[in-house]
Design an enzyme around this catalytic site. Sequence first.
Site, mmCIF file in Angstrom:
data_model
loop_
_atom_site.group_PDB
_atom_site.id
_atom_site.type_symbol
_atom_site.label_atom_id
_atom_site.label_comp_id
_atom_site.label_asym_id
_atom_site.label_seq_id
_atom_site.Cartn_x
_atom_site.Cartn_y
_atom_site.Cartn_z
ATOM 1 N N GLU A 94 -9.108 7.304 49.713
ATOM 2 C CA GLU A 94 -9.412 7.385 51.147
ATOM 3 C C GLU A 94 -8.218 7.047 52.016
ATOM 4 O O GLU A 94 -8.087 7.548 53.130
ATOM 5 C CB GLU A 94 -10.572 6.436 51.504
ATOM 6 C CG GLU A 94 -11.918 7.071 51.307
ATOM 7 C CD GLU A 94 -13.077 6.286 51.909
ATOM 8 O OE1 GLU A 94 -12.876 5.169 52.426
ATOM 9 O OE2 GLU A 94 -14.205 6.803 51.837
ATOM 10 N N HIS B 245 -9.681 8.971 22.720
ATOM 11 C CA HIS B 245 -10.399 9.843 21.805
ATOM 12 C C HIS B 245 -11.141 10.948 22.552
ATOM 13 O O HIS B 245 -12.039 11.578 22.004
ATOM 14 C CB HIS B 245 -11.341 9.026 20.934
ATOM 15 C CG HIS B 245 -10.585 8.071 20.047
ATOM 16 N ND1 HIS B 245 -10.397 8.278 18.704
ATOM 17 C CD2 HIS B 245 -9.913 6.936 20.343
ATOM 18 C CE1 HIS B 245 -9.670 7.306 18.200
ATOM 19 N NE2 HIS B 245 -9.365 6.469 19.177
ATOM 20 N N LYS C 105 -21.079 15.077 55.952
ATOM 21 C CA LYS C 105 -22.129 14.308 56.631
ATOM 22 C C LYS C 105 -22.717 15.103 57.793
ATOM 23 O O LYS C 105 -23.936 15.124 57.987
ATOM 24 C CB LYS C 105 -21.557 12.992 57.172
ATOM 25 C CG LYS C 105 -21.274 11.942 56.118
ATOM 26 C CD LYS C 105 -20.907 10.636 56.817
ATOM 27 C CE LYS C 105 -20.413 9.583 55.845
ATOM 28 N NZ LYS C 105 -19.915 8.380 56.539
#
Lengths: 424, 424
Positions: B281, B302, B415
């Site tokens: 951010e 792995h 948003k």
Amino acid sequence: MIQLHLEKVRKWFTEEHEKRLAPLAEFAYGELQNRDRDAFGKGWMSWPVDHHESLYADIDKIASDFRAKSNVTVVIGIGGSYLGARSVLSMVQPEFTREGKHEVIFAGQQLSPTYHAHLLKYLDSREVTLVVVSKSGTTLEPSAVFHTFRDYLEKRYGEAEASARICAITDAQKGSLRAYADEKKYATLPIPDDIGGRYSVLSAVGLLPMALAGVDYRKVMQGAANMRDQLAKVAITANPAVQYALARHVLYQQGFVAEALVTYEPRVADFAGWWQQLFGESQGKDGIGLYPTMLQYTTDLHSMGQYVQDSRKVLVETVLDAFIDDAPELKVPVGLDEKNRYLENVSFHKLQEVAVESVMIAHSEAGVPNIRIEARGDAESLYGELVYFFEVACAFGGYLLGINAFDQPGVEAYKSEMRARLQK
Amino acid sequence: MIQLHLEKVRKWFTEEHEKRLAPLAEFAYGELQNRDRDAFGKGWMSWPVDHHESLYADIDKIASDFRAKSNVTVVIGIGGSYLGARSVLSMVQPEFTREGKHEVIFAGQQLSPTYHAHLLKYLDSREVTLVVVSKSGTTLEPSAVFHTFRDYLEKRYGEAEASARICAITDAQKGSLRAYADEKKYATLPIPDDIGGRYSVLSAVGLLPMALAGVDYRKVMQGAANMRDQLAKVAITANPAVQYALARHVLYQQGFVAEALVTYEPRVADFAGWWQQLFGESQGKDGIGLYPTMLQYTTDLHSMGQYVQDSRKVLVETVLDAFIDDAPELKVPVGLDEKNRYLENVSFHKLQEVAVESVMIAHSEAGVPNIRIEARGDAESLYGELVYFFEVACAFGGYLLGINAFDQPGVEAYKSEMRARLQK
């Protein structure tokens, strides 16, 4: 049910791309189907429809025996001997639903003294069984941890009873763990020869942990078989696994560097870990490959959303939009303050749906290609479908890139460094 | 104690780079220190040494009250109101050590109906208190979830008793949650004005969850204060936070695309989530910024080890080599088969140490720059030190890049898409 949606990636991966790539895709898919060439590592392709009744009988017997004599089973494994089993248990048995059930705890997936010492103490007040998963029996992490827990069981129960509480999933014939297990008279289950670790979740490697946790693994296998059928029935140009692979192939060629598997449901987040190994180990080689990463939305929209929206456009988002049949109903109640009142009586399912849609619009308009994989169904069959879908996409993508999707030579470098240091 | 090791990044970030960048670094560090310019968002800089006794008293009172009347507290928040608190609890109270302790469960960090409905059912058999963390009170996820859980408490305990079991951490004066909390007579704690969400873990946002879980947050604050002292004492050229920022800055300029914070201890893995938000951010904007990702070793060796070793060289590894004082002793026993015998009597601590060393050699030799941050101490102070170290590095790095490290305009896009869809 899995459906691929390409609307939000069409700016980058056009129908023209698909048309031009069709002959190459046809050829690469033929290469994948050709069992004779590179036959090693392709056992997973027919596995869901092969005959496994005697394996199932062995699994059921060990699982019911271990469930009867313990309330916790510690499953020791790493990589493909861990990520698959973990992801299916997370998907089928979501958080806060495991109370009172037989517990499956993973270990040996790292080397933490803290994690393993506290786990041993936790076991003291429980009845314990142990599963160790290792093809060769010489991978450092599971070897070190297995013997630590084996020693704990032997001291606690005596050697004979400890041996009756241990199952080894390993090579049918050879290897260090096979010999050790035979000598100690452990129950054993085989890891098939021509299925690599990251393709092995539908073998005993994943099926025994499922059975121990009480998951109906036959439904998982049926899901994989259904996906196999579905992919076999359609033309290559309409094959969703092929299309997904082609889309990410074109994006990679265009200069995108990383792919994020985006999940919205916490129970599906561990599946991204399985996916990450599949693509990371299969395609990350020879200086080639997208960087496979994971994002959990909407959580990470509040941490990584800023980067995705406004930073360099190096990232591709593949949205695993999974909604599972058994999801309970939940609605926002009334009594909210004015600014939040638009949320009243809205179901959380609706909120998720709107989030998926809105984020794909916002991100793709900002220059982030978005592929959506819609997945619906019961958890068990959906898990099987997803596994087979991504395995085909990944292996096929390997042929497109001209790399071997079934080996992992790069994993050796740090291992030999470690061994050299420890042996001297 | 935090120490920076640059040996395995010197091929890319040389002493010559440091020398040439020194004047720029001096200037940027001055900009950071200048409280007058961009003052908004810099409250975190002096926070660890500011006077907080009355805040502490309020926190202790609420925590002891909630601990007395419940055995579970649900903490509702997202982004900076979640990742910090989660990471400190994980580090101080590792897995398998929480039985019998007051439970802190996070919610509202996503929108899953499954997660939240199962959590509500889980609460039925427990005594519950609730904390909601939101500066404005209008962020969708915590708002929807808070009111769902508020409604649950009111139905279960009646409105008055429910209100006595809820604490709101929010703006001291304004905003939707502040008004709502005052009306309902909830206990409240303030979110400071000039500290953004991702820099807020040492405010009430993180301190109350710590107090609820029984973590000695004064030690955490002391750790942050110590790091502040340490950084203030040294010349800029010897400042480890500055050096870390310069190294990743040069690597970014050289074309590296992504950074992975590599952890080896499961208890430290969630800290990488806090770090990811901080850098994602703060620096992911204006078309600029490294892609911050996380790898948990040796687990991910792995799965992602193959990619890191052999794929395109786009990744920087920052190894958070943390070893915490309270780590129990654990040793591999004897009785191993021949091929594994070199592991006998080796401690897991030693195995971890050798893994860190070997992986850094293997990866850096393959072309992956490796920065090592050695971190030692008790969990609480170390957490505080790490937080302050990375906050300085990140904000300073923002000045180097010429971006504002204290805003996050890109979070708005999805948003407003969502709000528009839900409101119509």
